[in-house]
Each structure stands twice: as structure tokens, then as C-alpha cells.
Design an enzyme around this catalytic site. Structure first.
Site, short mmCIF file in Angstrom:
data_model
loop_
_atom_site.label_atom_id
_atom_site.label_comp_id
_atom_site.label_asym_id
_atom_site.label_seq_id
_atom_site.Cartn_x
_atom_site.Cartn_y
_atom_site.Cartn_z
CB SER A 5 -0.86 0.01 1.26
OG SER A 5 -1.46 1.27 1.45
CE1 TYR B 204 -3.89 -2.11 5.16
CE2 TYR B 204 -3.04 0.06 4.56
CZ TYR B 204 -3.64 -1.14 4.20
OH TYR B 204 -3.98 -1.37 2.89
#
Ligand code: NAP
Length: 262
Positions: free
Chosen positions: A157, A170
């Protein structure tokens, strides 16, 4: 490519690759990016083993693939559970007798600011997003090394590259995936197994639908392409990395974010 699958290159933004005879595992294939990746690979003639925890949702991806004449099968498993992963990879290998492509896509978020973050919010994200990719990759890489061929693609990401407030767990998991990608690429290149990562920006999906319209509009302002990504944008990037055309590319991170992080 058969006539029916030739019509489905919309799933890979018009990109075509010949994956005939190849077997792919896509984790988190039941919705969002994983579903788009599974469709893109299957539309280019790979047989796709779709893995996630919920059988009913997986079946919808499998049915969509079978509708255009592609090959797919659902396998339930939890990537964060070592035994579950080993059972699933064994079952897939037993069924298809080979494994060419692994896409580590399954991922979760548990967003909150770090001072408030519980142990569970930290550990569950690291366990699914990073340890899950480790368990999957360890099991799959043994098969690929023996076959002297493989493609491992990790869905990271932009949060793993530039960070994001409220997502330390995350971002750490996604940055960890990039470190894993770069190191493993050096271990496996001699066996013709490539290891790369795709770092999506904001892609239209269930994960971004919860943000609400006003946040999405603000996000679009920050994206030079002025739109959220389509899951098929990620499917196409993964298809390219999985294709024979990418055999000399390893240890790389391809950012697919409409120019957002520059
Ligand atoms: P999503 O819509 O929430 O789908 C997640 C998928 O992963 C589902 O199929 C889910 O199925 C599966 N999954 C979750 N935990 C699992 C586990 N422990 N074991 C096996 N499967 C599991 O997510 P998405 O938006 O498509 O995102 C997919 C990947 O892209 C994630 O890694 C995410 O971090 C990354 N990403 C997304 C965006 C975005 O804008 N959407 C941006 C950057 C990166 P079950 O719940 O049934 O298991």
C-alpha cells in the site's frame, strides 16, 4: 486464449498475457482487489485458487470466472493461521499438481491513533497482513523453488511507503511486506522465482466505501489523476508482473496510485 476469455480482457484493462497451464493462488479473492486480480488472471487463462475465510463470498468470484469459461476453485483458509495456510496450500497443490503464481492480497485494517491502539488492533493487523504473507510465501516458495519457476506478488500500500496517521499498524505491516519482497527476491532469483510488490493508492472497494463521500472528494483532490483507482487497475499491474514479459523484474514495488505520492 479462447474466444470467451478474449472478451474478458476488460478485467485487465485490455492487457493480455498467456497464462495457459499456470496455476495461481490469490488470497482475499472474494471481493475488492483480490476479486479483480483473480478475474484478471483467469481471463488470461490461469487456473485460479481463490482463498479467503468465507466460503459463500468466495463462490461469487468463482462463479464470475466460470461464467466466462475460466477455471477457478474456492479454498477456505485463514492466512493468519499457520496450520490453515499449510493445509490450504497442500490441498491446492494436491488438486492442481503445480503452483506458478502467488498473490498475497488478503489484508485488514484496524485504524486508530497509536497512543490508543490496543494490543489486539496491532497484532491482528500484523498477523493477517504480514505473517499471513510469510506463511503463504514459505509454503508456496518451496513448491516454486523445486519447479524452478514462480511469481510472488505482494499487495502492499502507499501507506507502507509514506505512512498514514491512524494506520501505524497497517503501515508497518505494508512496509514489512516491501522489506520481505526485496529480501526474498534476492533469495529466489536464481531459481527463476520473481518477487515483487504492488502498492495501491486509493482504490474503489469495500475498504474505501466506508470513508464517506466528503472524505472521498478530499482524497480525489490529492490525486493528480483526479479519480480513485479501479480494482482492475490493480488486476492489470498484477497480471503484468505475473506474465512472461516481467521475467527480468524482481524486488520491485510498483505504485498504482494515480500519481498521489509522486
Ligand atoms: P477487502 O475488500 O476488505 O477484502 C479483503 C479480502 O481479504 C476479503 O476477501 C477477505 O475475505 C480476505 N481476508 C481478510 N482477512 C483474511 C484472512 N485472515 N485470511 C484469508 N483471507 C482474509 O480489501 P480490499 O480493499 O480489496 O484490499 C485488498 C488488499 O489491498 C489488502 O491487502 C489491502 O490492504 C490492499 N490495499 C487496498 C487499498 C484500497 O484502496 N482498497 C489500497 C491499498 C492497499 P474474508 O473476510 O472472507 O476472509
Amino acid at each position: 486464449m479462447s474466444e470467451s476469455t478474449a472478451m474478458t480482457t476488460e478485467y485487465s484493462m485490455g492487457l493480455k498475457a498467456d497464462l495457459s497451464g499456470q496455476v495461481a493462488i490469490v488470497t482475499g479473492a472474494s471481493q475488492g482487489l483480490g476479486r479483480a486480480i483473480a478475474l484478471a488472471l483467469a481471463a488470461n487463462n490461469a487456473t485460479v485458487a481463490c482463498l479467503a475465510r468465507t466460503e459463500s463470498k468466495l463462490q461469487s468470484t468463482v462463479e464470475a470466472i466460470r461464467e466466462f469459461g475460466g477455471n477457478a476453485e474456492a479454498f477456505t483458509g485463514d492466512v493468519g493461521d499457520r496450520q490453515s495456510v499449510e493445509n490450504a496450500v497442500d490441498a491446492i497443490h494436491e488438486k492442481f499438481d503445480k503452483l506458478d503464481i502467488l498473490v498475497n492480497n488478503a489484508g485488514i485494517t484496524r485504524d486508530t491513533l497509536l497512543p490508543r491502539m490496543s494490543d489486539d488492533e496491532w497484532e491482528s493487523v500484523i498477523q493477517t497482513n504480514l505473517s499471513g504473507a510469510f506463511y503463504m510465501t514459505r509454503a508456496a516458495s518451496r513448491i516454486m523453488m523445486r519447479a524452478r519457476y514462480g511469481r510472488i506478488i505482494n499487495i502492499s500500500s502507499v501507506s507502507g511507503l509514506i505512512g498514514n496517521a491512524g494506520q501505524t499498524n497497517y503501515s508497518a505491516s505494508k512496509a514489512g511486506l516491501i522489506g520481505m519482497t526485496r529480501s526474498l527476491s534476492r533469495e529466489l532469483a536464481g531459481r527463476k522465482v520473481t518477487v515483487n510488490a504492488v502498492a495501491p493508492g486509493f482504490i474503489e472497494s469495500e475498504m474505501t466505501a466506508i470513508l464517506g463521500d466528503s472524505i472521498v472528494d478530499k482524497v480525489k483532490e490529492r490525486i493528480p489523476c483526479k479519480r480513485l483507482g479501479d480494482p482492475a487497475d490493480i488486476g492489470a499491474a498484477v497480471l503484468f508482473l505475473a506474465s512472461p514479459a516481467a521475467s527480468y523484474i524482481t524486488g520491485q514495488v510498483i505504485t498504482v496510485d494515480g500519481g498521489m505520492i509522486g
